[in-house]
Design an enzyme around this catalytic site. Structure first.
Site, PDB file in Angstrom:
ATOM      1  N   ASP A   1     115.476  90.917  36.043  1.00  0.00           N
ATOM      2  CA  ASP A   1     116.997  90.907  35.787  1.00  0.00           C
ATOM      3  C   ASP A   1     117.434  92.580  36.062  1.00  0.00           C
ATOM      4  OD1 ASP A   1     116.923  88.275  34.901  1.00  0.00           O
ATOM      5  OD2 ASP A   1     116.460  88.812  33.083  1.00  0.00           O
TER       6      ASP A   1
ATOM      7  N   GLU B   1     125.157  82.582  37.492  1.00  0.00           N
ATOM      8  CA  GLU B   1     125.068  83.620  36.379  1.00  0.00           C
ATOM      9  C   GLU B   1     124.811  84.908  37.000  1.00  0.00           C
ATOM     10  OE1 GLU B   1     121.182  82.563  34.609  1.00  0.00           O
ATOM     11  OE2 GLU B   1     120.305  82.197  36.386  1.00  0.00           O
TER      12      GLU B   1
END
Length: 545
Positions: free
Chosen positions: A13, A194
């Protein structure tokens, strides 16, 4: 040349920011403490871990958090002379229950903001933002106003739980969200929308998202609008970076991206990826961070330089190369602070787990709860960052009961590990054996036969070659290593080896652990920790390797 991944081992991420000549990347740490890893570079080739901002109890307490919960998807930005760090603290994930019924709809995602004028300074106490979904991101508009985006979680039956991307203004003066929350992007048919980030360029607002789930279908999606609140139109090729449907790519699972302009204006995109084991297809190092240059098309869309949307194993850096430093093989414990490569699990009170001063020159682990504990587990470890490595340590530990154990562990989470440990019982006396937690076997716990050993310090060793893992030990004064006969499966230390419904978002670690479930807090002392990556030699590890 840049060789990907630039942040090998569990570093998912990524969020990137450039401040002058300095580049910083923040990555997720999940249940590992302290929270959020920040790496620094000036040439985009050589990166160094410099900070973990969430390091005290007022910022982060993950005791009781399930595996793969904790700190998700940080967003690192810079404005107004401050670094801004947004992150999610996940308290409940849920799982699929026996019989297939879903228990995963109700989840707890809490989003926070911390700030600091310097990247390595003391970051502020967190400002609570919302709990409506995860992957929060902060956008600084040209007029100074700030906006929070995050994915929207919908727990209602029959609904798309990944309900789209929402935005809401953030008041810096009031330290709270203000105004109405707006849904600005519902995603594509790939789903699992997302990881949002917003940028502004030439009058356009660009929305970058992750889609397809964080496995083999992961992808980077781009949309744009001339209004911050939308509507957003999808890029002509939709997913601008993905290895979906390309099993020949050495970098799989590419997605969850962020981008920054280099000093010469080149857009550089960071994204997560995974390197599957050649023989088993499992990503034991979890999700790693890669980077590559992008380009702008004539009509203002971002795409890969080749226009094919594929991740690159190698690419050129737009920045001048600096001299790289080689990390030492041996870590010694001769400072009062734990070396930065190492972390522990969940608790903001590490003094209850270990000490670097009680026995100078040693890491003392206090025997606490079981190796599967979600609260106080004395386990200090570092990331596995290559397919093949050797790790060694020397331990001083004299147990008197079978509830006391300490040793060398290869660990993914509380249900996936191989643990070479010393213990004691009335029949065998002091002994050494391996305990394995196996996610894909009929019996979850497996033990090798105990091997009696004498008293005194003991050296412990592990060798990993792709999916092959072997342990060895040596008492002080012995010339040769004694190898445990069994060969262990290193591939279980991966996202892909799991029971249905459980979150698996981290990666393999190797380190030291100590338990005393009798409650007497018997310590184990470790003199050093060696970690050396090495080329793979076909066949099993030998005593001379």
């Amino acid at each position: 040349m840049i060789r990907n991944p630039i942040l090998p081992g569990f570093n998912p991420d990524p969020s990137i920011v450039r401040v002058g000549d300095d580049y910083y990347i923040a990555t997720s740490t999940f249940e590992w403490y302290p929270g959020v890893q920040i790496h620094h570079s000036r040439d985009l080739v050589n990166w160094r871990l410099i900070a973990r901002p969430l390091n005290r109890i007022s910022q982060l307490d993950m005791r009781g958090a399930p595996d793969s919960c904790g700190v998700w998807a940080p967003c690192l930005t810079y404005a107004d002379g401050l670094f801004y760090l947004i992150y999610t603290d996940v308290k409940r994930y849920g799982r699929t229950t026996v019989g297939g019924a879903s228990g995963a709809s109700l989840r707890d995602f809490h989003n926070y903001l911390v700030t600091c004028p310097t990247i390595g300074g003391d970051w502020s106490d967190p400002v609570f933002l919302n709990s409506g979904g995860f992957d929060p991101s902060l956008f600084h508009d040209d007029d100074g106003r700030k906006y929070l985006t995050n994915m929207l979680w919908d727990h209602r039956p029959g609904r798309n739980r990944f309900a789209g991307i929402v935005i809401q203004e953030y008041s810096l003066a009031e330290q709270t969200l203000i105004g109405a929350r707006s849904l600005i992007f519902e995603g594509t048919l790939l789903g699992f929308t997302e990881g949002p980030h917003i940028y502004k360029r030439n009058g356009w607002y660009y929305l970058l998202t992750a889609e397809g789930g964080t496995g083999w279908n992961h992808a980077v999606t781009l949309a744009r609008s001339q209004s911050l609140m939308g509507p957003y139109e999808l890029a002509p090729n939709g997913h601008i970076l993905t290895s979906r449907g390309r099993p020949d790519s050495p970098l799989q699972r590419a997605g969850h991206a962020d981008w920054v302009e280099a000093s010469d204006g080149t857009p550089m995109m960071v994204y997560l990826c995974g390197r599957p084991l050649p023989n088993r297809g499992r990503c034991v190092m979890g999700r790693e961070t890669a980077i590559q240059p992008m380009r702008w098309t004539e009509d203002g869309w971002l795409e890969t330089v080749a226009g094919d949307g594929l991740p690159l194993l190698e690419c050129e850096s737009p920045e001048p190369l600096l001299i790289a430093t080689t990390p030492p093989v041996r870590t010694t414990f001769d400072t009062p602070v734990l070396p930065i490569d190492f972390q522990w699990l969940r608790t903001p009170e590490p003094q209850r787990l270990f000490s670097l001063t009680e026995r100078p020159g040693h890491l003392r682990l206090y025997g606490r709860e079981s190796i599967g504990s979600l609260y106080e587990q004395s386990l200090v470890a570092r990331r596995q960052q290559a397919f093949c490595y050797t790790a060694e340590t020397e331990m001083d530990f004299e147990p008197v009961h079978y509830q006391q154990a300490a040793g060398l562990v290869c660990y993914y989470n509380s249900s996936k590990f191989h643990y070479l440990h010393v213990s004691h019982d009335d029949t065998v006396g002091r002994h050494i054996r391996v305990m394995s937690a196996l996610p894909d076997a009929p019996v979850g716990d497996a033990f090798t036969a105990p091997i009696p050993i004498g008293s005194g310090p003991i050296a412990l060793r592990v060798e990993v070659d792709y999916e092959r893992l072997r342990f060895a030990f040596k008492l002080m004064g012995d010339d040769d290593w004694t190898w445990i006969e069994e060969l262990f499966d290193a591939s279980i230390l991966s996202d892909e080896a799991t029971a249905p419904g459980l979150p698996n978002f981290t990666g393999a670690f190797v380190g030291m652990a100590c338990q005393d479930m009798s409650g007497t807090v018997l310590p184990a002392d470790f003199a050093f920790f060696d970690y050396q990556e090495r080329p793979y030699v076909h066949g099993l590890a030998s005593k001379d390797s």
